[in-house]
Design a protein around this motif. Structure first.
Motif, PDB file in Angstrom:
ATOM      1  N   THR A 124       1.003  -0.858   0.450  1.00  0.00           N
ATOM      2  CA  THR A 124       0.158  -0.427  -0.050  1.00  0.00           C
ATOM      3  C   THR A 124       0.671   1.635  -0.743  1.00  0.00           C
ATOM      4  OG1 THR A 124      -0.258  -0.045   2.457  1.00  0.00           O
ATOM      5  CG2 THR A 124      -1.282  -0.830   0.941  1.00  0.00           C
ATOM      6  N   ILE A 125       2.120   1.293   0.656  1.00  0.00           N
ATOM      7  CA  ILE A 125       2.683   2.519   0.693  1.00  0.00           C
ATOM      8  C   ILE A 125       3.275   2.835  -0.825  1.00  0.00           C
ATOM      9  CG2 ILE A 125       5.355   3.165   1.115  1.00  0.00           C
ATOM     10  CD1 ILE A 125       4.515   1.331   3.493  1.00  0.00           C
ATOM     11  N   MET A 126       3.711   1.434  -1.020  1.00  0.00           N
ATOM     12  CA  MET A 126       4.093   2.083  -3.012  1.00  0.00           C
ATOM     13  C   MET A 126       2.792   2.094  -3.866  1.00  0.00           C
ATOM     14  SD  MET A 126       6.417  -1.923  -4.027  1.00  0.00           S
ATOM     15  CE  MET A 126       7.836  -2.350  -3.170  1.00  0.00           C
ATOM     16  N   LEU A 127       1.697   1.727  -3.751  1.00  0.00           N
ATOM     17  CA  LEU A 127       0.470   2.031  -4.016  1.00  0.00           C
ATOM     18  C   LEU A 127       0.234   3.688  -3.901  1.00  0.00           C
ATOM     19  CD1 LEU A 127      -1.467  -1.334  -3.529  1.00  0.00           C
ATOM     20  CD2 LEU A 127      -0.568  -0.300  -6.295  1.00  0.00           C
ATOM     21  N   GLU A 128       0.087   4.115  -2.739  1.00  0.00           N
ATOM     22  CA  GLU A 128      -0.542   5.158  -1.948  1.00  0.00           C
ATOM     23  C   GLU A 128       0.808   6.302  -3.119  1.00  0.00           C
ATOM     24  OE1 GLU A 128      -2.599   4.123   1.756  1.00  0.00           O
ATOM     25  OE2 GLU A 128      -0.457   5.640   1.699  1.00  0.00           O
ATOM     26  N   ASN A 129       2.660   6.045  -3.007  1.00  0.00           N
ATOM     27  CA  ASN A 129       3.449   6.363  -4.075  1.00  0.00           C
ATOM     28  C   ASN A 129       2.936   6.996  -5.023  1.00  0.00           C
ATOM     29  OD1 ASN A 129       5.026   7.068  -1.502  1.00  0.00           O
ATOM     30  ND2 ASN A 129       6.090   5.254  -1.700  1.00  0.00           N
ATOM     31  N   GLU A 130       2.579   5.778  -5.740  1.00  0.00           N
ATOM     32  CA  GLU A 130       2.334   6.207  -7.407  1.00  0.00           C
ATOM     33  C   GLU A 130       1.026   7.118  -7.704  1.00  0.00           C
ATOM     34  OE1 GLU A 130       2.528   2.911  -8.925  1.00  0.00           O
ATOM     35  OE2 GLU A 130       4.190   2.441  -9.068  1.00  0.00           O
ATOM     36  N   LEU A 131       0.145   7.602  -6.649  1.00  0.00           N
ATOM     37  CA  LEU A 131      -1.002   7.758  -6.886  1.00  0.00           C
ATOM     38  C   LEU A 131      -0.909   9.138  -6.052  1.00  0.00           C
ATOM     39  CD1 LEU A 131      -3.714   8.392  -6.561  1.00  0.00           C
ATOM     40  CD2 LEU A 131      -4.369   7.653  -4.325  1.00  0.00           C
ATOM     41  N   ARG A 132       0.326   9.153  -4.997  1.00  0.00           N
ATOM     42  CA  ARG A 132       0.448  10.458  -5.226  1.00  0.00           C
ATOM     43  C   ARG A 132       0.827  11.321  -6.473  1.00  0.00           C
ATOM     44  NH1 ARG A 132       4.733  12.470   0.599  1.00  0.00           N
ATOM     45  NH2 ARG A 132       2.340  14.710   0.954  1.00  0.00           N
ATOM     46  N   LEU A 133       1.912  10.652  -6.514  1.00  0.00           N
ATOM     47  CA  LEU A 133       2.736  11.002  -7.490  1.00  0.00           C
ATOM     48  C   LEU A 133       1.728  11.398  -9.037  1.00  0.00           C
ATOM     49  CD1 LEU A 133       6.060   9.613  -7.363  1.00  0.00           C
ATOM     50  CD2 LEU A 133       5.936  11.315  -7.463  1.00  0.00           C
ATOM     51  N   ALA A 134       0.635  10.937  -9.611  1.00  0.00           N
ATOM     52  CA  ALA A 134       0.007  10.862 -10.805  1.00  0.00           C
ATOM     53  C   ALA A 134      -0.593  12.197  -9.817  1.00  0.00           C
ATOM     54  CB  ALA A 134      -0.695   9.500 -10.426  1.00  0.00           C
ATOM     55  N   ALA A 136       0.451  14.631  -8.206  1.00  0.00           N
ATOM     56  CA  ALA A 136       0.925  15.676  -8.480  1.00  0.00           C
ATOM     57  C   ALA A 136       1.544  16.192 -10.291  1.00  0.00           C
ATOM     58  CB  ALA A 136       2.575  15.502  -7.463  1.00  0.00           C
ATOM     59  N   GLY A 137       1.138  15.417 -11.304  1.00  0.00           N
ATOM     60  CA  GLY A 137       1.054  15.516 -12.515  1.00  0.00           C
ATOM     61  C   GLY A 137       1.892  14.164 -12.871  1.00  0.00           C
ATOM     62  N   ALA A 138       2.719  13.296 -12.226  1.00  0.00           N
ATOM     63  CA  ALA A 138       3.759  12.680 -13.299  1.00  0.00           C
ATOM     64  C   ALA A 138       2.997  11.686 -13.312  1.00  0.00           C
ATOM     65  CB  ALA A 138       4.091  11.408 -12.060  1.00  0.00           C
ATOM     66  N   ILE A 139       2.962  10.962 -15.094  1.00  0.00           N
ATOM     67  CA  ILE A 139       2.594   9.675 -16.014  1.00  0.00           C
ATOM     68  C   ILE A 139       3.349   8.537 -14.855  1.00  0.00           C
ATOM     69  CG2 ILE A 139       2.574   8.817 -18.053  1.00  0.00           C
ATOM     70  CD1 ILE A 139       2.855  12.042 -19.111  1.00  0.00           C
ATOM     71  N   ILE A 140       2.387   7.556 -14.318  1.00  0.00           N
ATOM     72  CA  ILE A 140       2.840   6.884 -14.454  1.00  0.00           C
ATOM     73  C   ILE A 140       2.504   5.315 -15.480  1.00  0.00           C
ATOM     74  CG2 ILE A 140       2.848   4.733 -12.133  1.00  0.00           C
ATOM     75  CD1 ILE A 140       3.297   7.328 -11.759  1.00  0.00           C
ATOM     76  N   LEU A 141       3.926   4.944 -15.635  1.00  0.00           N
ATOM     77  CA  LEU A 141       3.542   4.062 -16.675  1.00  0.00           C
ATOM     78  C   LEU A 141       4.400   2.218 -16.589  1.00  0.00           C
ATOM     79  CD1 LEU A 141       3.966   5.393 -20.790  1.00  0.00           C
ATOM     80  CD2 LEU A 141       4.821   2.810 -19.618  1.00  0.00           C
ATOM     81  N   PRO A 142       3.743   1.567 -16.166  1.00  0.00           N
ATOM     82  CA  PRO A 142       4.440   0.523 -15.375  1.00  0.00           C
ATOM     83  C   PRO A 142       4.995  -0.533 -16.893  1.00  0.00           C
ATOM     84  CG  PRO A 142       1.837   0.507 -14.814  1.00  0.00           C
ATOM     85  CD  PRO A 142       1.716   1.918 -15.262  1.00  0.00           C
ATOM     86  N   ALA A 143       5.956  -0.840 -16.622  1.00  0.00           N
ATOM     87  CA  ALA A 143       6.411  -1.374 -17.416  1.00  0.00           C
ATOM     88  C   ALA A 143       5.937  -3.067 -17.198  1.00  0.00           C
ATOM     89  CB  ALA A 143       7.949  -2.081 -17.583  1.00  0.00           C
ATOM     90  N   SER A 144       4.953  -2.769 -18.262  1.00  0.00           N
ATOM     91  CA  SER A 144       3.946  -3.732 -18.601  1.00  0.00           C
ATOM     92  C   SER A 144       3.496  -4.551 -19.521  1.00  0.00           C
ATOM     93  CB  SER A 144       2.545  -3.771 -17.637  1.00  0.00           C
ATOM     94  OG  SER A 144       1.263  -3.630 -16.870  1.00  0.00           O
ATOM     95  N   PRO A 145       4.001  -4.755 -19.768  1.00  0.00           N
ATOM     96  CA  PRO A 145       4.081  -5.514 -21.738  1.00  0.00           C
ATOM     97  C   PRO A 145       2.485  -5.994 -22.134  1.00  0.00           C
ATOM     98  CG  PRO A 145       5.764  -6.649 -20.625  1.00  0.00           C
ATOM     99  CD  PRO A 145       5.461  -5.893 -19.643  1.00  0.00           C
ATOM    100  N   ALA A 146       2.033  -5.982 -23.538  1.00  0.00           N
ATOM    101  CA  ALA A 146       0.413  -6.171 -23.576  1.00  0.00           C
ATOM    102  C   ALA A 146       1.351  -7.657 -24.017  1.00  0.00           C
ATOM    103  CB  ALA A 146      -0.426  -5.135 -24.304  1.00  0.00           C
ATOM    104  N   PHE A 147       0.303  -8.348 -24.309  1.00  0.00           N
ATOM    105  CA  PHE A 147       0.267 -10.053 -24.836  1.00  0.00           C
ATOM    106  C   PHE A 147      -0.911 -10.419 -26.212  1.00  0.00           C
ATOM    107  CE2 PHE A 147       2.943 -12.217 -22.700  1.00  0.00           C
ATOM    108  CZ  PHE A 147       3.581 -11.188 -21.549  1.00  0.00           C
TER     109      PHE A 147
END
Ligand SMILES: Cc1cc2nc3c(=O)[nH]c(=O)nc-3n(C[C@H](O)[C@H](O)[C@H](O)COP(=O)(O)O)c2cc1C
Length: 180
Positions: A124-134, A136-147
């Motif tokens: 939850t700490i990681m999830l909250e950090n990413e939410l906080r940054l999003a 604040a204007g950051a684009i969270i783009l996980p390295a999550s390739p499609a198949f």
């Protein structure tokens, strides 16, 4: 276009290498100490070979370097891959390295900041950090390739993620086939 490309100590440093290969424009590179160590551990690419892919290379400990200042204008910064440690620092406003300072500058100057995390599962700490940054204007783009591209190689999986980053930057590419 001028970009700061940053690489942290994440599995998947090859994403950062591929981004440097494909990204067009002036590229300023900052690699954390752990980024260099993971590069050595996971690839046969030397630090010098990595540096050669950029126009300028700055020491992550050099807070006097141009990307540390908002007066040094760039179009975007991409942290690829972005460790959860760096994510946490950014979410907390810590800027004690060139990499974290340059990213923090991007947020305060309302410049594009793309963060490419590679971690699973997330607490939850990681999830909250990413939410906080999003927020604040950051684009969270996980390295999550499609198949749905029916990838036949690791390179195709990597290229999907790099293509998504280039889409965010408005750079045309043919790294993946678009859904028709
Ligand atoms: C081989 C290796 C792989 C790692 N992979 C990841 C990862 O995929 N994601 C992550 O968030 N941290 C990962 N870490 C942990 C980070 O390297 C560690 O948190 C480090 O402090 C990050 O520092 P930096 O953000 O300054 O590069 C890895 C560490 C090692 C040694």
């Amino acid at each position: 276009m001028r970009y700061v490309v940053a690489i942290t100590g994440c599995s998947g440093v090859r994403y950062g290498v591929r981004l440097l290969e494909e990204l067009e424009g002036d590229k300023e590179l900052v690699v954390s100490d752990m980024g260099r160590r993971v590069l050595e551990h996971e690839t046969d690419i030397s630090s010098d070979d990595l540096n050669a892919l950029a126009d300028d290379v700055y020491d992550d400990h050099d807070l006097f370097a141009p990307p540390a200042s908002g007066t040094h204008v760039i179009d975007a910064m991409i942290v690829c891959p972005c460790s959860q440690s760096t994510m946490a620092k950014l979410a907390a406003g810590v800027s004690d390295s060139l990499l974290t300072r340059a990213a923090s500058v991007c947020l305060k100057e309302h410049r594009k900041l793309i963060l490419v995390p590679r971690e699973t599962p997330l607490n939850t700490i990681m999830l909250e950090n990413e939410l906080r940054l999003a927020r604040a204007g950051a684009i969270i783009l996980p390295a999550s390739p499609a198949f749905y591209q029916e990838p036949r190689s690791v390179e195709m999986l990597i290229d999907f993620v790099i293509g998504k980053i280039l889409d965010q930057l408005g750079q045309e590419h043919d790294l993946f086939k678009r859904w028709e």
